[in-house]
Design an enzyme around this catalytic site. Structure first.
Site, mmCIF file in Angstrom:
data_model
loop_
_atom_site.group_PDB
_atom_site.id
_atom_site.type_symbol
_atom_site.label_atom_id
_atom_site.label_comp_id
_atom_site.label_asym_id
_atom_site.label_seq_id
_atom_site.Cartn_x
_atom_site.Cartn_y
_atom_site.Cartn_z
ATOM 1 C CB SER A 3 33.687 35.163 43.458
ATOM 2 O OG SER A 3 33.701 34.543 42.194
ATOM 3 N N GLY A 14 38.346 27.512 42.235
ATOM 4 C CA GLY A 14 39.582 27.956 41.598
ATOM 5 C C GLY A 14 40.404 28.913 42.434
ATOM 6 C CB CYS A 74 52.772 57.719 31.499
ATOM 7 S SG CYS A 74 54.521 57.559 31.179
ATOM 8 C CE1 TYR A 76 38.737 34.069 37.885
ATOM 9 C CE2 TYR A 76 39.155 34.292 40.232
ATOM 10 C CZ TYR A 76 38.444 33.727 39.184
ATOM 11 O OH TYR A 76 37.459 32.806 39.436
#
EC number: 4.1.1.19
Length: 639
Positions: free
Chosen positions: A264, A352, A503, A542
């Site tokens: 990628s 993509g 938190c 993603y």
């Protein structure tokens, strides 16, 4: 930043909007982010969309004409998605024409990039004229792809990648039986025997592809799955083994596709050309061995310039554009095939990230802010503090005072730091009280600021979960452009970092594009209505699929927006979905909201009889909270 007057164009430069956002995002004359839904093809008949107006339309109360959705919010721009797909197709068609290439381009969308139903359906619909198909890597992805491609082009490819078991292969063969253009790509040699056995039992003629493990490798995080030790693909020895098995089974003619993946975010054209060249040599060798190959699938890797730097040495940028990428792919494949007298294959890609990144924007609100800036020291308090110091500490204070008078900045910082550390040690021993510790902190901050060693950084609490909406920032340090979506005609007055609602100490964004450790921001209290909106851009790939349920904050609201020139604002909302409620997120962790509500209602009744409280009001509040999103609201909708 030193200009006394401020213009929207200054904000565009400051936040690099035209660099990472072109051709879809800019700043309009009102100081708001503007969307050009059709990119460079936008014309006077297609109005630019004011992003703030979209947010207002979606979040305003229904009584004011809004949709009443709570933030955070994902805005999907279907026109941008269509334009990205058309631009990809156009880039390859132009390159094929320029190089006089002897075949065509036929892409597929890897659904792992974003499996949302509406996105996949849109891509199939927008890609119909181009025979655009889908790529999957699991059984659920194959099921959704089969459903969506029922309305796709009959010749659209359905490429099955990923590791496969019997059920996956069985489903792929059933899809073949149902007239989908399925290609089963072999990731492991062992998968071949399963395909041959099951296809024989089903009386289905399978169509194979195989994935080659290239030696070409690029550095950085995204290159970790490439090269000889990469996760996927077959080595030359394994490829030869597959060819021999297919030949023995009389099925070598069923091998029609070679697939590979360099990694990628391929950073440079040089690396792209190197990988394409190696893979095309393998393609030509397979043809020489008798395979009836027709397609070469170059995989993913077409990168996004997240920071606008056009750098070839970064995980968040690439040193090329769409046209240069397509031209390089076509040119290299042609040159290698011509040198081996091999017919030019149909070129396929799985781009993509390049298709879906731009079309999605995450909108969230700054709730509050604070800064560790010193309000100033009280002379009497300081004198009292100094008198309570030990002799050594008073000597440090005297040295600090002398350095201040002489203007020796390095010495000032040295003695201020030494005094602060000494006082901290004294506090831990119980010799110094908290008021005295606060005074030395103020003194140190004042010295740091006066000497230019530090600048006050504001912390903005934002109505967002980084783990849900920007998980790649937390997981791999992926940077996305984050900017205010309005007030860009005003000069930012502070530098800030963003803290989310979780938190968790990791729930903060303190690194920004351009290598910055803070973000120029406005005083949120000065915004109209007290609402200060920020947007995270280029996160359409993603992030939604990877987002978790940390602190059970749930997924954001989602709307889909399309340009509509006949509308006064130039857009319509075609789909609106509220974010997960407290009830929804409890169910994701196997809790039963109805049982919880029943138990608490019984407790309210029991205690109401003892304390004489109005249990009906408590039950009403409880029911409202179950139905609302877990994120913060301005005022309680339960009240």
């Amino acid at each position: 930043m030193d200009c006394s007057r401020w213009f929207p164009s200054f904000s565009s430069l400051l936040y690099k909007i035209e660099k990472w956002g072109a051709p879809y995002f800019s700043v309009n004359s009102s100081g708001n982010i503007s969307i050009r839904p059709k990119g460079l093809n936008s014309s006077s008949t297609h109005k630019e969309i004011d992003l703030l107006k979209v947010v207002k339309k979606v979040s305003d109360h229904r009584s004011s004409g809004g949709l009443g959705l709570q933030l955070p919010l994902i805005i999907r721009l279907s026109d941008v998605l269509k334009n990205r797909l058309e631009s990809l197709q156009s880039a390859f068609e132009s390159a094929i024409c320029s190089w006089n290439y002897g075949s065509r381009y036929q892409g597929v969308y890897p659904v792992k990039s974003n499996q949302n139903r509406f996105i996949v359906e849109d891509i199939v619909r927008f890609g119909f004229p181009f025979r655009f198909g889908l790529e999957v890597g699991s059984k659920p992805e194959l099921l959704l792809a089969m459903n969506c491609l029922c309305k796709g082009h009959p010749e659209a490819l359905l490429i099955c990648n990923g590791f496969k078991d019997k059920d996956y292969i069985l489903l792929a063969l059933i899809a073949r039986k149902l007239a989908f253009n399925v290609v089963v790509v072999l990731e492991q040699v062992e998968e071949l025997d399963l395909v041959i056995d099951l296809s024989t039992k089903l009386c289905v003629s399978p169509v194979f592809g195989l994935r080659a493990k290239l030696r070409t490798k690029h550095g950085g995080h995204f290159g970790s799955t490439s090269g000889e030790r990469g996760k996927f693909g077959l080595t030359p020895r394994q490829i030869l083994s597959v060819v021999k098995k297919l030949e023995k089974a009389g099925m070598l003619n069923c091998l029609i596709l070679l697939h590979f993946h360099i990694g990628s975010q391929i950073p440079s054209i040089t690396m792209l050309a190197d990988g394409i060249g190696e893979a095309t040599q393998i393609y030509c060798e397979l043809v020489r061995l008798g395979a009836c190959l027709q397609f070469i699938d170059v995989g993913g890797g077409l990168g996004i310039d997240y920071d606008g730097s056009k750098s070839s040495n970064s995980d968040v940028s690439v040193g090329y554009g769409l046209e240069e990428y397509a031209s390089t792919v076509v040119q290299v494949i042609q040159q290698v095939c011509d040198s081996k007298s091999v017919k030019h294959p149909v070129i396929c890609s799985e781009s993509g990230r390049a298709i879906v990144s731009y079309h999605s924007i995450v909108i969230f609100e700054a709730i509050s802010s604070s800064v560790s800036d010193s309000p100033g020291l009280n002379p009497e308090g300081l004198q009292h503090f100094v008198e309570g110091l030990t002799e050594d500490a008073r000597a440090d204070y005297s040295n600090l005072s002398a350095a201040v008078i002489k203007g020796e900045h390095t010495a000032c910082l040295h003695y201020a730091n030494k005094l602060k550390q000494y006082c901290l040690d004294q506090f831990k021993e119980g010799s110094l009280n908290i008021e005295q510790l606060a005074i030395v902190d103020e003194l140190y901050d004042m010295v740091s600021k006066a000497t230019g060693a530090s600048e006050p950084i504001h912390t903005y609490l934002v109505n967002l979960s980084i783990f849900n909406s920007v998980p790649d920032f937390w997981a791999i340090g992926q940077m996305y452009p984050i900017v205010p979506i309005h007030r860009l005609d005003q000069k930012p007055t502070v530098k800030g970092i963003l803290l989310d609602l979780t938190c968790d100490s990791d729930g903060k964004i303190d690194r920004f594009i351009g290598g910055e450790s803070s973000l120029p921001l406005h005083d949120h209290r000065e915004s109209s209505g007290g609402q200060y909106y920020l947007g995270m851009f280029l996160g359409g790939a993603y992030e939604e699929a990877l987002g978790g349920s940390h602190n059970l904050l749930g997924s954001p609201s989602v709307v889909q927006v399309s340009s509509q020139s006949s509308e006064p604002e130039g857009f319509i909302v075609t789909m609106a979905t509220p974010g997960q409620s407290c009830r929804d997120v409890l169910r994701t962790m196997q809790h039963e909201p109805e049982a919880i509500f029943k138990e608490l209602k019984q407790r309210i009744k029991a205690l109401g009889q003892v304390n004489g409280t109005a249990d009906g009001m408590f039950q009403s509040v409880l029911a409202g909270i179950f139905s609302n999103m877990p994120y913060l609201t301005r005022g309680s909708s339960c009240s």
